[in-house]
Motif scaffolding. Structure first.
Motif, short mmCIF file in Angstrom:
data_model
loop_
_atom_site.label_atom_id
_atom_site.label_comp_id
_atom_site.label_asym_id
_atom_site.label_seq_id
_atom_site.Cartn_x
_atom_site.Cartn_y
_atom_site.Cartn_z
N ALA A 8 0.91 -1.16 -0.13
CA ALA A 8 -0.09 -0.08 -0.05
C ALA A 8 0.96 1.32 0.12
O ALA A 8 0.36 2.14 -0.79
N THR A 11 1.94 2.59 -3.24
CA THR A 11 1.15 3.40 -3.81
C THR A 11 0.95 4.99 -3.72
O THR A 11 0.58 5.74 -4.42
N TRP A 12 1.34 5.48 -2.37
CA TRP A 12 1.13 6.62 -1.76
C TRP A 12 1.61 7.75 -2.68
O TRP A 12 0.92 8.83 -2.96
N ARG A 15 -0.25 8.15 -6.03
CA ARG A 15 -1.46 8.86 -5.71
C ARG A 15 -1.50 10.18 -5.57
O ARG A 15 -2.14 10.97 -5.80
N LYS A 29 -4.20 8.38 1.51
CA LYS A 29 -4.21 7.14 2.15
C LYS A 29 -5.94 6.73 2.48
O LYS A 29 -6.63 7.59 2.78
N ASP A 33 -6.64 0.61 3.45
CA ASP A 33 -5.45 0.14 2.62
C ASP A 33 -4.65 -1.21 3.04
O ASP A 33 -4.22 -1.88 2.25
N HIS A 34 -4.63 -1.48 4.25
CA HIS A 34 -4.18 -2.51 4.75
C HIS A 34 -4.84 -3.78 4.49
O HIS A 34 -4.19 -4.88 4.38
N HIS A 38 -2.81 -4.25 -3.75
CA HIS A 38 -2.22 -3.36 -4.67
C HIS A 38 -1.48 -3.77 -5.72
O HIS A 38 -0.80 -4.73 -5.61
N SER A 52 -5.81 -0.09 -6.51
CA SER A 52 -5.71 -0.75 -5.17
C SER A 52 -7.25 -1.58 -5.36
O SER A 52 -8.26 -0.86 -5.98
N LYS A 64 -8.25 4.54 -6.02
CA LYS A 64 -6.96 5.12 -6.28
C LYS A 64 -6.17 4.60 -7.39
O LYS A 64 -5.03 4.34 -7.23
#
Length: 135
Positions: A8, A11-12, A15, A29, A33-34, A38, A52, A64
């Protein structure tokens, strides 16, 4: 070009740069996410597109979905979305849905997604819920 599962937190940055560059980093976020799966599309080992996938109540939601600005228009996002849709076929879900920016709805319609009546505003941007029924 290669697609692989990523964390995750990988990806941030994409994003943030693509979707909400004027917002604080934590804005990109999501609490779940957890729990998500992804995916990242890499070109020459550079992460250029992310998405995701979240499974809940027999449905799949992708969130996202972002492609680096300098790599947009090259087909990478389309390739990644097609891959994601293929992945959902084996997950025994009834549909796939997303919250699409209204101005991007036409893009998702090309993949068989239909607009629902559900719309909302976030960060000054209008979104529409779109869904593709699989069964």
């Amino acid at each position: 070009m290669e697609i692989r599962k990523i964390k995750a937190e990988d990806t941030w940055p994409v994003r943030h740069r693509v979707m909400w560059p004027n917002q604080p980093f934590d804005f990109v976020k999501v609490d779940e996410d957890h729990e998500g799966i992804h995916y990242g599309l890499f070109v020459d080992d550079e992460l250029v597109s992310v998405v995701s996938l979240f499974l809940k109540d027999g449905k799949a939601q992708f969130r996202k979905f972002a492609t680096e600005v300098e790599h947009q228009g090259k087909g990478y996002g389309t390739f990644l979305l097609n891959y994601l849709l293929k992945e959902t076929e084996g997950l025994h879900v009834s549909s796939v849905w997303c919250n699409a920016r209204t101005e991007k709805a036409g893009y998702y319609e090309r993949f068989g997604f239909l607009k629902t009546d559900a719309t909302y505003m976030k960060g000054g941007i209008e979104f529409v819920v779109m869904e593709k029924v699989l069964v």
